[in-house]
Design a protein around this motif. Structure first.
Motif, PDB file in Angstrom:
ATOM      1  N   GLU A 104      14.154   5.909  -2.700  1.00  0.00           N
ATOM      2  CA  GLU A 104      14.853   6.716  -1.694  1.00  0.00           C
ATOM      3  C   GLU A 104      13.967   6.949  -0.464  1.00  0.00           C
ATOM      4  O   GLU A 104      14.416   6.858   0.681  1.00  0.00           O
ATOM      5  CB  GLU A 104      15.273   8.055  -2.303  1.00  0.00           C
ATOM      6  CG  GLU A 104      16.245   8.818  -1.401  1.00  0.00           C
ATOM      7  CD  GLU A 104      16.647  10.166  -1.975  1.00  0.00           C
ATOM      8  OE1 GLU A 104      15.964  10.671  -2.880  1.00  0.00           O
ATOM      9  OE2 GLU A 104      17.642  10.723  -1.477  1.00  0.00           O
ATOM     10  N   GLN A 105      12.700   7.220  -0.717  1.00  0.00           N
ATOM     11  CA  GLN A 105      11.792   7.504   0.402  1.00  0.00           C
ATOM     12  C   GLN A 105      11.604   6.288   1.307  1.00  0.00           C
ATOM     13  O   GLN A 105      11.554   6.410   2.520  1.00  0.00           O
ATOM     14  CB  GLN A 105      10.432   7.980  -0.126  1.00  0.00           C
ATOM     15  CG  GLN A 105      10.468   9.408  -0.648  1.00  0.00           C
ATOM     16  CD  GLN A 105       9.153   9.806  -1.285  1.00  0.00           C
ATOM     17  OE1 GLN A 105       8.555   9.030  -2.035  1.00  0.00           O
ATOM     18  NE2 GLN A 105       8.703  11.005  -1.004  1.00  0.00           N
ATOM     19  N   LEU A 106      11.471   5.116   0.685  1.00  0.00           N
ATOM     20  CA  LEU A 106      11.232   3.909   1.483  1.00  0.00           C
ATOM     21  C   LEU A 106      12.536   3.272   1.969  1.00  0.00           C
ATOM     22  O   LEU A 106      12.505   2.310   2.744  1.00  0.00           O
ATOM     23  CB  LEU A 106      10.426   2.886   0.683  1.00  0.00           C
ATOM     24  CG  LEU A 106       8.984   3.288   0.348  1.00  0.00           C
ATOM     25  CD1 LEU A 106       8.300   2.201  -0.460  1.00  0.00           C
ATOM     26  CD2 LEU A 106       8.189   3.586   1.609  1.00  0.00           C
ATOM     27  N   GLY A 107      13.657   3.785   1.489  1.00  0.00           N
ATOM     28  CA  GLY A 107      14.944   3.230   1.906  1.00  0.00           C
ATOM     29  C   GLY A 107      15.151   1.814   1.391  1.00  0.00           C
ATOM     30  O   GLY A 107      15.728   0.971   2.076  1.00  0.00           O
ATOM     31  N   MET A 108      14.649   1.557   0.171  1.00  0.00           N
ATOM     32  CA  MET A 108      14.773   0.207  -0.418  1.00  0.00           C
ATOM     33  C   MET A 108      15.530   0.302  -1.745  1.00  0.00           C
ATOM     34  O   MET A 108      15.445   1.325  -2.422  1.00  0.00           O
ATOM     35  CB  MET A 108      13.392  -0.377  -0.732  1.00  0.00           C
ATOM     36  CG  MET A 108      12.543  -0.683   0.466  1.00  0.00           C
ATOM     37  SD  MET A 108      10.924  -1.233  -0.123  1.00  0.00           S
ATOM     38  CE  MET A 108      10.109  -1.535   1.427  1.00  0.00           C
ATOM     39  N   PRO A 109      16.210  -0.792  -2.127  1.00  0.00           N
ATOM     40  CA  PRO A 109      16.848  -0.799  -3.454  1.00  0.00           C
ATOM     41  C   PRO A 109      15.799  -0.660  -4.563  1.00  0.00           C
ATOM     42  O   PRO A 109      14.633  -1.062  -4.377  1.00  0.00           O
ATOM     43  CB  PRO A 109      17.520  -2.169  -3.518  1.00  0.00           C
ATOM     44  CG  PRO A 109      17.627  -2.623  -2.101  1.00  0.00           C
ATOM     45  CD  PRO A 109      16.474  -2.020  -1.372  1.00  0.00           C
ATOM     46  N   LEU A 110      16.226  -0.092  -5.670  1.00  0.00           N
ATOM     47  CA  LEU A 110      15.312   0.162  -6.789  1.00  0.00           C
ATOM     48  C   LEU A 110      14.595  -1.110  -7.241  1.00  0.00           C
ATOM     49  O   LEU A 110      13.383  -1.118  -7.472  1.00  0.00           O
ATOM     50  CB  LEU A 110      16.119   0.766  -7.944  1.00  0.00           C
ATOM     51  CG  LEU A 110      15.346   1.389  -9.085  1.00  0.00           C
ATOM     52  CD1 LEU A 110      14.490   2.541  -8.606  1.00  0.00           C
ATOM     53  CD2 LEU A 110      16.309   1.864 -10.170  1.00  0.00           C
ATOM     54  N   GLN A 112       0.830  -1.211   0.000  1.00  0.00           N
ATOM     55  CA  GLN A 112       0.000   0.000   0.000  1.00  0.00           C
ATOM     56  C   GLN A 112       0.865   1.261   0.000  1.00  0.00           C
ATOM     57  O   GLN A 112       0.615   2.198  -0.756  1.00  0.00           O
ATOM     58  CB  GLN A 112      -0.887   0.028   1.242  1.00  0.00           C
ATOM     59  CG  GLN A 112      -2.026  -0.949   1.224  1.00  0.00           C
ATOM     60  CD  GLN A 112      -2.985  -0.673   2.372  1.00  0.00           C
ATOM     61  OE1 GLN A 112      -3.347   0.466   2.636  1.00  0.00           O
ATOM     62  NE2 GLN A 112      -3.405  -1.721   3.053  1.00  0.00           N
ATOM     63  N   GLU A 113       1.873   1.267   0.868  1.00  0.00           N
ATOM     64  CA  GLU A 113       2.760   2.434   0.947  1.00  0.00           C
ATOM     65  C   GLU A 113       3.421   2.698  -0.399  1.00  0.00           C
ATOM     66  O   GLU A 113       3.472   3.834  -0.872  1.00  0.00           O
ATOM     67  CB  GLU A 113       3.857   2.200   1.994  1.00  0.00           C
ATOM     68  CG  GLU A 113       3.366   2.298   3.424  1.00  0.00           C
ATOM     69  CD  GLU A 113       4.385   1.754   4.410  1.00  0.00           C
ATOM     70  OE1 GLU A 113       3.968   1.396   5.520  1.00  0.00           O
ATOM     71  OE2 GLU A 113       5.582   1.680   4.061  1.00  0.00           O
ATOM     72  N   ALA A 114       3.911   1.621  -1.007  1.00  0.00           N
ATOM     73  CA  ALA A 114       4.609   1.769  -2.286  1.00  0.00           C
ATOM     74  C   ALA A 114       3.666   2.288  -3.371  1.00  0.00           C
ATOM     75  O   ALA A 114       4.018   3.199  -4.138  1.00  0.00           O
ATOM     76  CB  ALA A 114       5.222   0.434  -2.699  1.00  0.00           C
ATOM     77  N   VAL A 115       2.449   1.730  -3.421  1.00  0.00           N
ATOM     78  CA  VAL A 115       1.492   2.145  -4.457  1.00  0.00           C
ATOM     79  C   VAL A 115       1.118   3.619  -4.279  1.00  0.00           C
ATOM     80  O   VAL A 115       1.142   4.405  -5.239  1.00  0.00           O
ATOM     81  CB  VAL A 115       0.225   1.252  -4.409  1.00  0.00           C
ATOM     82  CG1 VAL A 115      -0.910   1.863  -5.223  1.00  0.00           C
ATOM     83  CG2 VAL A 115       0.549  -0.140  -4.933  1.00  0.00           C
ATOM     84  N   ARG A 116       0.794   4.002  -3.053  1.00  0.00           N
ATOM     85  CA  ARG A 116       0.383   5.395  -2.811  1.00  0.00           C
ATOM     86  C   ARG A 116       1.511   6.362  -3.169  1.00  0.00           C
ATOM     87  O   ARG A 116       1.298   7.381  -3.820  1.00  0.00           O
ATOM     88  CB  ARG A 116      -0.020   5.576  -1.348  1.00  0.00           C
ATOM     89  CG  ARG A 116      -1.286   4.836  -1.001  1.00  0.00           C
ATOM     90  CD  ARG A 116      -1.943   5.394   0.251  1.00  0.00           C
ATOM     91  NE  ARG A 116      -3.220   4.724   0.445  1.00  0.00           N
ATOM     92  CZ  ARG A 116      -3.397   3.689   1.250  1.00  0.00           C
ATOM     93  NH1 ARG A 116      -2.400   3.221   1.946  1.00  0.00           N
ATOM     94  NH2 ARG A 116      -4.588   3.127   1.354  1.00  0.00           N
TER      95      ARG A 116
END
Lengths: 182, 183
Positions: A150-156, A132-136
């Motif tokens: 960058e916002q979620l602190g995850m690799p692309l 949900q976070e990623a989709v929004r």
């Protein structure tokens, strides 16, 4: 923009650097906070709290991480603390929980004038919290995988997979029952 | 390539179909994927469905914005925070100092009172020891028994004074210890 801010920080001009940080990051910090908290007022409070923390910690920023990475990490921590403060036992990962249903319903703003839109938002609310976070964020940030990463602190690649799974799941949920059975 | 079943595309092309829509494929790879889509009804249907969902999500998801006075409220909060951080809290500081001083004074007063009481007790005990020794030594013979009049009193006085000085020294030491522990 970040290079200019980091130059000011290196020269010890923290107040002037912060004057550039606020307009550069406030909206993205707010959108990240909103995607996690799913509540406009709470997201605005979290944005204030995040920027106050940034302001206090800016003299200690050593530049080992990118400025944005550092600010978004503070944002995520602030939001997680807010979630823990609210109700430590709530799990949004369970799509059948009453809280998840409520959260899904609360996403919709204004009166129920568009049943199709409301239905889509309800389906988004059934996804696991990280999807949900990623989709929004992805659609708020005009479909930028890099910014969401960058916002979620995850690799692309992780973000791309997460979004792919989320949208595939939404397609399955949105299909009429007879197609699912086929 | 089953037109009826659109639940999933060809596995090898699933991610490529999305990237083709997003325009992020290299030109040569994009041409290959496009040729596959033209030939595969299943992938074509899935890609169309995906594009529809993507467009609907872009429109349907709320786009909240910060309040117009957000920055002003942040500045106000930071100004307050700066004042609190740079100005020491004189009232709190002096109150803590006063409380500490009161505690030290009360402990010192207690120590002095104890020392005085100890001295009085020592003097009383010394007096009692003197009187008792005088009576006990009277019937004895030897060196003590040979002493008479002022000489006997001088010896007893010296013994009593030694006891009193030892008691006072012990008392003073007790009184001095407590304040030292506070520093």
């Amino acid at each position: 923009m970040d290079a200019g801010i980091e130059d000011l920080l290196a020269a010890g001009h923290h107040a002037r650097a912060f004057d550039l940080v606020v307009p550069a990051y406030k909206d993205r910090v707010f959108r990240l906070a909103w995607s996690i908290l799913r509540d406009r007022a709470a997201a605005e409070d979290a944005t204030q709290e995040t920027l106050v923390r940034v302001w206090k910690a800016l003299p200690g920023f050593d530049g080992r991480a990118a400025l944005g990475t550092w600010i978004y990490a503070i944002t995520r921590n602030t939001c997680l603390m807010e979630l823990r403060r609210r109700r430590p036992t709530v799990s949004f990962d369970d799509p059948d929980s009453a809280e998840a249903q409520h959260a899904a319903a609360s996403v919709a703003t204004g009166p129920a004038e568009d049943p199709e839109r409301d239905n889509l938002l309800r389906l988004v609310g059934q996804l696991p919290a990280n999807q949900q976070e990623a989709v929004r964020l992805f659609y708020l940030e005009d479909r930028s995988y890099e910014i969401v990463s960058e916002q979620l602190g995850m690799p692309l690649g992780t973000v791309k997979n997460l979004l792919h799974r989320a949208r595939k799941r939404l397609m399955e949920l949105a299909r009429p029952a007879e197609v699912k059975a086929a | 390539m089953n037109e009826m079943n659109v639940t999933s595309p060809c596995a090898d092309y699933e991610h490529d179909l999305v990237e083709l829509l997003e325009g992020s494929l290299a030109p040569e790879h994009a041409r290959i994927v496009r040729e596959h889509v033209d030939a595969c009804a299943r992938c074509r249907a899935w890609q169309r469905e995906f594009a529809t969902l993507d467009a609907r999500l872009a429109v349907a998801l709320p786009r909240p914005e910060l309040s117009a006075d957000f920055e002003q409220r942040l500045r106000d909060r930071l100004d307050g925070s700066t004042r609190n951080a740079t100005t020491p809290a004189p009232d709190l500081r002096s109150a803590a100092d006063r409380e500490y001083q009161r505690l030290v004074d009360s402990i010192r007063r207690g120590a002095r009172r104890h020392a005085l009481l100890d001295a009085v007790a020592s003097a009383t005990v010394t007096g009692c020891v003197l009187a008792a020794t005088h009576r006990l030594l009277a019937p004895l013979g030897g060196f003590v028994g040979t002493l008479e009049g002022p000489a006997r009193w001088i010896m007893l006085g010296a013994f009593g004074s030694a006891v009193a000085v030892a008691a006072l020294a012990w008392s003073a030491r007790r009184g001095a210890l407590t304040p030292r522990l506070l520093h």
